[in-house]
Design an enzyme around this catalytic site. Sequence first.
Site, PDB file in Angstrom:
ATOM      1  N   CYS A  91      13.458   5.197  -7.905  1.00 12.90           N
ATOM      2  CA  CYS A  91      14.171   3.989  -7.473  1.00 12.90           C
ATOM      3  C   CYS A  91      15.452   4.346  -6.721  1.00 12.90           C
ATOM      4  N   CYS A  96      13.519   1.886  -4.347  1.00 11.26           N
ATOM      5  CA  CYS A  96      14.167   0.581  -4.178  1.00 11.26           C
ATOM      6  C   CYS A  96      15.485   0.649  -3.405  1.00 11.26           C
ATOM      7  N   LYS A  99      15.309   1.959   0.269  1.00 10.92           N
ATOM      8  CA  LYS A  99      14.484   0.944   0.964  1.00 10.92           C
ATOM      9  C   LYS A  99      15.281  -0.322   1.233  1.00 10.92           C
ATOM     10  N   TYR A 231       2.889  -2.764  -0.816  1.00  6.73           N
ATOM     11  CA  TYR A 231       4.336  -2.991  -0.749  1.00  6.73           C
ATOM     12  C   TYR A 231       4.998  -2.006   0.228  1.00  6.73           C
ATOM     13  N   GLU A 235       6.789  -2.882   3.783  1.00  3.25           N
ATOM     14  CA  GLU A 235       8.261  -2.840   3.800  1.00  3.25           C
ATOM     15  C   GLU A 235       8.776  -1.830   4.831  1.00  3.25           C
ATOM     16  N   HIS A 498      21.939 -28.337  -1.791  1.00  4.64           N
ATOM     17  CA  HIS A 498      21.691 -28.558  -0.369  1.00  4.64           C
ATOM     18  C   HIS A 498      22.833 -27.990   0.476  1.00  4.64           C
ATOM     19  N   GLU A 503      16.127 -24.913  -2.719  1.00  5.97           N
ATOM     20  CA  GLU A 503      15.953 -26.322  -3.101  1.00  5.97           C
ATOM     21  C   GLU A 503      14.564 -26.842  -2.706  1.00  5.97           C
TER      22      GLU A 503
HETATM   23  P1  FAD Z   1      10.530   7.611 -11.751  1.00  7.70           P
HETATM   24  O1  FAD Z   1      11.680   6.782 -11.301  1.00  7.70           O
HETATM   25  O2  FAD Z   1       9.604   8.111 -10.711  1.00  7.70           O
HETATM   26  O3  FAD Z   1      11.119   8.809 -12.622  1.00  7.70           O
HETATM   27  C1  FAD Z   1      10.352   9.866 -13.099  1.00  7.70           C
HETATM   28  C2  FAD Z   1      11.171  11.145 -13.043  1.00  7.70           C
HETATM   29  O4  FAD Z   1      10.515  12.158 -13.814  1.00  7.70           O
HETATM   30  C3  FAD Z   1      11.273  11.707 -11.627  1.00  7.70           C
HETATM   31  O5  FAD Z   1      12.584  12.107 -11.347  1.00  7.70           O
HETATM   32  C4  FAD Z   1      10.326  12.906 -11.644  1.00  7.70           C
HETATM   33  O6  FAD Z   1      10.643  13.883 -10.698  1.00  7.70           O
HETATM   34  C5  FAD Z   1      10.528  13.387 -13.079  1.00  7.70           C
HETATM   35  N1  FAD Z   1       9.431  14.226 -13.590  1.00  7.70           N
HETATM   36  C6  FAD Z   1       8.118  14.127 -13.300  1.00  7.70           C
HETATM   37  N2  FAD Z   1       7.421  15.053 -14.003  1.00  7.70           N
HETATM   38  C7  FAD Z   1       8.323  15.742 -14.745  1.00  7.70           C
HETATM   39  C8  FAD Z   1       8.216  16.801 -15.681  1.00  7.70           C
HETATM   40  N3  FAD Z   1       7.041  17.336 -16.013  1.00  7.70           N
HETATM   41  N4  FAD Z   1       9.354  17.276 -16.245  1.00  7.70           N
HETATM   42  C9  FAD Z   1      10.553  16.759 -15.923  1.00  7.70           C
HETATM   43  N5  FAD Z   1      10.717  15.724 -15.051  1.00  7.70           N
HETATM   44  C10 FAD Z   1       9.605  15.235 -14.480  1.00  7.70           C
HETATM   45  N6  FAD Z   1      10.533  -1.213  -7.672  1.00  7.70           N
HETATM   46  C11 FAD Z   1      11.215  -2.389  -7.717  1.00  7.70           C
HETATM   47  O7  FAD Z   1      11.336  -2.970  -8.792  1.00  7.70           O
HETATM   48  N7  FAD Z   1      11.797  -2.909  -6.591  1.00  7.70           N
HETATM   49  C12 FAD Z   1      11.717  -2.305  -5.392  1.00  7.70           C
HETATM   50  O8  FAD Z   1      12.246  -2.811  -4.409  1.00  7.70           O
HETATM   51  C13 FAD Z   1      11.000  -1.082  -5.306  1.00  7.70           C
HETATM   52  N8  FAD Z   1      10.923  -0.427  -4.138  1.00  7.70           N
HETATM   53  C14 FAD Z   1      10.266   0.766  -4.077  1.00  7.70           C
HETATM   54  C15 FAD Z   1      10.198   1.415  -2.861  1.00  7.70           C
HETATM   55  C16 FAD Z   1       9.536   2.613  -2.748  1.00  7.70           C
HETATM   56  C17 FAD Z   1       9.475   3.306  -1.420  1.00  7.70           C
HETATM   57  C18 FAD Z   1       8.945   3.192  -3.915  1.00  7.70           C
HETATM   58  C19 FAD Z   1       8.255   4.521  -3.823  1.00  7.70           C
HETATM   59  C20 FAD Z   1       9.013   2.563  -5.138  1.00  7.70           C
HETATM   60  C21 FAD Z   1       9.666   1.329  -5.230  1.00  7.70           C
HETATM   61  N9  FAD Z   1       9.748   0.633  -6.433  1.00  7.70           N
HETATM   62  C22 FAD Z   1      10.409  -0.563  -6.492  1.00  7.70           C
HETATM   63  C23 FAD Z   1       9.111   1.156  -7.665  1.00  7.70           C
HETATM   64  C24 FAD Z   1      10.139   1.854  -8.571  1.00  7.70           C
HETATM   65  O9  FAD Z   1      10.828   2.826  -7.831  1.00  7.70           O
HETATM   66  C25 FAD Z   1       9.422   2.479  -9.758  1.00  7.70           C
HETATM   67  O10 FAD Z   1       8.706   1.471 -10.438  1.00  7.70           O
HETATM   68  C26 FAD Z   1      10.397   3.132 -10.751  1.00  7.70           C
HETATM   69  O11 FAD Z   1      11.197   4.095 -10.123  1.00  7.70           O
HETATM   70  C27 FAD Z   1       9.613   3.782 -11.883  1.00  7.70           C
HETATM   71  O12 FAD Z   1      10.487   4.441 -12.762  1.00  7.70           O
HETATM   72  P2  FAD Z   1       9.964   5.579 -13.739  1.00  7.70           P
HETATM   73  O13 FAD Z   1      11.142   5.939 -14.575  1.00  7.70           O
HETATM   74  O14 FAD Z   1       8.725   5.190 -14.393  1.00  7.70           O
HETATM   75  O15 FAD Z   1       9.596   6.802 -12.794  1.00  7.70           O
HETATM   76  P1  NDP Z   2      -0.149  -0.045  -3.177  1.00 13.14           P
HETATM   77  O1  NDP Z   2      -1.131   0.265  -4.218  1.00 13.14           O
HETATM   78  O2  NDP Z   2       0.658  -1.295  -3.274  1.00 13.14           O
HETATM   79  O3  NDP Z   2      -0.878  -0.066  -1.745  1.00 13.14           O
HETATM   80  C1  NDP Z   2      -1.646   0.999  -1.281  1.00 13.14           C
HETATM   81  C2  NDP Z   2      -2.264   0.620   0.058  1.00 13.14           C
HETATM   82  O4  NDP Z   2      -2.898   1.767   0.615  1.00 13.14           O
HETATM   83  C3  NDP Z   2      -3.327  -0.459  -0.047  1.00 13.14           C
HETATM   84  O5  NDP Z   2      -3.226  -1.293   1.069  1.00 13.14           O
HETATM   85  C4  NDP Z   2      -4.636   0.362  -0.043  1.00 13.14           C
HETATM   86  O6  NDP Z   2      -5.722  -0.342   0.485  1.00 13.14           O
HETATM   87  C5  NDP Z   2      -4.267   1.479   0.899  1.00 13.14           C
HETATM   88  N1  NDP Z   2      -5.038   2.692   0.701  1.00 13.14           N
HETATM   89  C6  NDP Z   2      -5.295   3.338  -0.453  1.00 13.14           C
HETATM   90  N2  NDP Z   2      -5.996   4.463  -0.236  1.00 13.14           N
HETATM   91  C7  NDP Z   2      -6.201   4.530   1.097  1.00 13.14           C
HETATM   92  C8  NDP Z   2      -6.844   5.474   1.939  1.00 13.14           C
HETATM   93  N3  NDP Z   2      -7.419   6.558   1.441  1.00 13.14           N
HETATM   94  N4  NDP Z   2      -6.852   5.232   3.271  1.00 13.14           N
HETATM   95  C9  NDP Z   2      -6.267   4.142   3.772  1.00 13.14           C
HETATM   96  N5  NDP Z   2      -5.623   3.219   3.036  1.00 13.14           N
HETATM   97  C10 NDP Z   2      -5.598   3.407   1.700  1.00 13.14           C
HETATM   98  O7  NDP Z   2       0.781   1.221  -3.113  1.00 13.14           O
HETATM   99  P2  NDP Z   2       2.199   1.459  -2.472  1.00 13.14           P
HETATM  100  O8  NDP Z   2       2.210   2.909  -2.192  1.00 13.14           O
HETATM  101  O9  NDP Z   2       2.475   0.517  -1.349  1.00 13.14           O
HETATM  102  O10 NDP Z   2       3.199   1.100  -3.653  1.00 13.14           O
HETATM  103  C11 NDP Z   2       3.085   1.702  -4.942  1.00 13.14           C
HETATM  104  C12 NDP Z   2       3.792   0.877  -5.977  1.00 13.14           C
HETATM  105  O11 NDP Z   2       5.195   0.986  -5.824  1.00 13.14           O
HETATM  106  C13 NDP Z   2       3.502  -0.628  -5.875  1.00 13.14           C
HETATM  107  O12 NDP Z   2       2.366  -0.979  -6.620  1.00 13.14           O
HETATM  108  C14 NDP Z   2       4.743  -1.256  -6.410  1.00 13.14           C
HETATM  109  O13 NDP Z   2       4.615  -1.565  -7.764  1.00 13.14           O
HETATM  110  C15 NDP Z   2       5.839  -0.227  -6.202  1.00 13.14           C
HETATM  111  N6  NDP Z   2       6.724  -0.725  -5.143  1.00 13.14           N
HETATM  112  C16 NDP Z   2       7.454  -1.872  -5.339  1.00 13.14           C
HETATM  113  C17 NDP Z   2       8.214  -2.395  -4.327  1.00 13.14           C
HETATM  114  C18 NDP Z   2       8.980  -3.658  -4.526  1.00 13.14           C
HETATM  115  O14 NDP Z   2       9.148  -4.077  -5.655  1.00 13.14           O
HETATM  116  N7  NDP Z   2       9.481  -4.294  -3.488  1.00 13.14           N
HETATM  117  C19 NDP Z   2       8.295  -1.753  -3.037  1.00 13.14           C
HETATM  118  C20 NDP Z   2       7.501  -0.559  -2.927  1.00 13.14           C
HETATM  119  C21 NDP Z   2       6.754  -0.086  -3.964  1.00 13.14           C
HETATM  120  P3  NDP Z   2      -6.839  -1.069  -0.432  1.00 13.14           P
HETATM  121  O15 NDP Z   2      -6.292  -2.428  -0.729  1.00 13.14           O
HETATM  122  O16 NDP Z   2      -8.038  -1.070   0.433  1.00 13.14           O
HETATM  123  O17 NDP Z   2      -7.023  -0.229  -1.676  1.00 13.14           O
END
Ligand code: FAD
Ligand code: NDP
Length: 525
Positions: A91, A96, A99, A231, A235, A498, A503
């Site tokens: 995140c 997040c 992004k 997502y 985005e 408003h 709203e």
């Molecule tokens: P993480 O935050 O991934 O933390 C896991 C940590 O464990 C990492 O630092 C990893 O390196 C470490 N780790 C892994 N394996 C090991 C190991 N064996 N030993 C030690 N450390 C290890 N969510 C939202 O709610 N709103 C958003 O707008 C949003 N935008 C997103 C945009 C993008 C581009 C992405 C990729 C995700 C987004 N998400 C968003 C999703 C959100 O980031 C994740 O749901 C959240 O970070 C999950 O938290 P976590 O603690 O489960 O895992």
């Molecule tokens: P998603 O699972 O949301 O989307 C993956 C996309 O990739 C789908 O459109 C899928 O298509 C496509 N896809 C999968 N495999 C292939 C392939 N081999 N070739 C071509 N297309 C493929 O994953 P994201 O990576 O976008 O996000 C991961 C998670 O991170 C989300 O589920 C969300 O929870 C979290 N996130 C949250 C955000 C927020 O809160 N604003 C922002 C960003 C991430 P198909 O439908 O056909 O499977």
Amino acid sequence: MHLFEFVPVSQLVEGEPRHRRSIYRSAYLDIRVREELAKGTYDYDLVVIGGGSAGLACAKEAVLNGARVACLDFVKPTPTLGTKWGVGGTCVNVGCIPKKLMHQASLLGEAVHEAAAYGWNVDDKIKPDWSKLVQSVQNHIKSVNWVTRVDLRDKKVEYINGLGSFVDAHTMLAKLKSSERTITAQNFVIAVGGRPRYPDIPGAVEHGITSDDLFSLDREPGKTLVVGAGYIGLECAGFLKGLGYEPTVMVRSIVLRGFDQQMAELVASSMEERGIPFLRKSVPLSVEKQDDGKLLVKYKNTETGEEAEELFDTVLWAIGRKGLVEDLNLSNAGVSVQKDKIPVDSQETTNVPNIYAVGDIIYGKPELTPVAVLAGRLLARRLYGGATQRMDYNDVATTVFTPLEYACVGLSEEDAVKQYGEDEVEVFHGYYKPTEFFIPQKSVRYCYLKAVAERHGDQRVYGLHYLGPVAGEVIQGFAAALKSGLTVNTLMNTVGIHPTTAEEFTRLSITKRSGLDPTPASCCS
Ligand code: FAD
Ligand code: NDP
């Protein structure tokens, strides 16, 4: 004998006055510590593997409730560019936060152009500087990394910058920079999250990047193929367009799988209207680097079988994320895995009683930061605070930060129909015109919202969907209302503020079933 010993754990109820709860908590810990001493000693009460949203929340809450806690965090560099980052997880570092900042940068660019219509003298040549944006975003991230480390130190969580793997159900091996350390604990919480997937096609890893590289990319992305219409794909394509680059979105099947498909298609159309092409029903076949550094992408239409190719400056894989189970040696501890995720019960317990999992790594739950944080915190309170509250994964609000944002809470229209039957579901809907869109003459074509509700009886609201400005801010409050049993009657009797776009939820009166035109005639009546 200690007085607290006579307080049974079953009495450790939520809702008691704070001072009584803390007495119960002390009692609970007192009993637990003695149980543990009887069993033998471990280095820690709890070791959390993963210092992201879930792990940090869990570790800090466990300490607050009296546990001795260590938190391991380790980031492997990305395979293409070797990008890595500090403590805080996805995140903060590559999710997040960067992004939202880039989304904001893109919205500001749009606002500058709108400002001219509002009478500001704006230089036409205004354009973004990618390297300055990346620098500002990275500076912010570094400051959050630093604050996180200080916070862990202040809260007495031992932070270990090491990659953890299980030796057995109570023992972990931490690989540090130049050494190894064996750690024992009564309990483990697995909170390792996930990393982006790469497709299994030639050139994918060598030439393509993922969101893990994008927010620190040391060159302008230029013309970018974004593969994936979830997502992340939408985005990233959205903010890249707003920043003046040329993204194309490649869609394998449908846009925003799992979301209300009417809303998802409106999101896609609103992006197409802004000049973002969508290559529908297409999958990539290969990526080849040309002599001039451009990337030649060959791809195929999955319906017609027709093949095509196009040159891009950047290829961004946004095809989903895989759980980081590989390094954990889960079999040593006997923990089960399902599709690179970890299945847990309603208390986030794995199949091994002293090993728990929270956040993105758990199977079949929303991958969102607030979900990870609350689940982590509640787990710690149950383990060390005598609490009983479980995480409720239903009705979690979320926002897709596309140029026109989409936020929702509760059921999609299709899920409501699937669950309750078409005759039992009423959909109230309407297009609306945000006041601030008039002067710059912004398109209002996709400003739309709907409430999916029970058709008879109390008309409980099952889901709310909103496409428009500041969608997350609009839906957040309504999410609390929905969780509290919101009905259509309450919604209609709520007096709006408003002129706002929120709203519009209080003005919904047209049902889809009526077939009446949901386009508004005026803004104020
Ligand atoms: P993480 O935050 O991934 O933390 C896991 C940590 O464990 C990492 O630092 C990893 O390196 C470490 N780790 C892994 N394996 C090991 C190991 N064996 N030993 C030690 N450390 C290890 N969510 C939202 O709610 N709103 C958003 O707008 C949003 N935008 C997103 C945009 C993008 C581009 C992405 C990729 C995700 C987004 N998400 C968003 C999703 C959100 O980031 C994740 O749901 C959240 O970070 C999950 O938290 P976590 O603690 O489960 O895992
Ligand atoms: P998603 O699972 O949301 O989307 C993956 C996309 O990739 C789908 O459109 C899928 O298509 C496509 N896809 C999968 N495999 C292939 C392939 N081999 N070739 C071509 N297309 C493929 O994953 P994201 O990576 O976008 O996000 C991961 C998670 O991170 C989300 O589920 C969300 O929870 C979290 N996130 C949250 C955000 C927020 O809160 N604003 C922002 C960003 C991430 P198909 O439908 O056909 O499977």
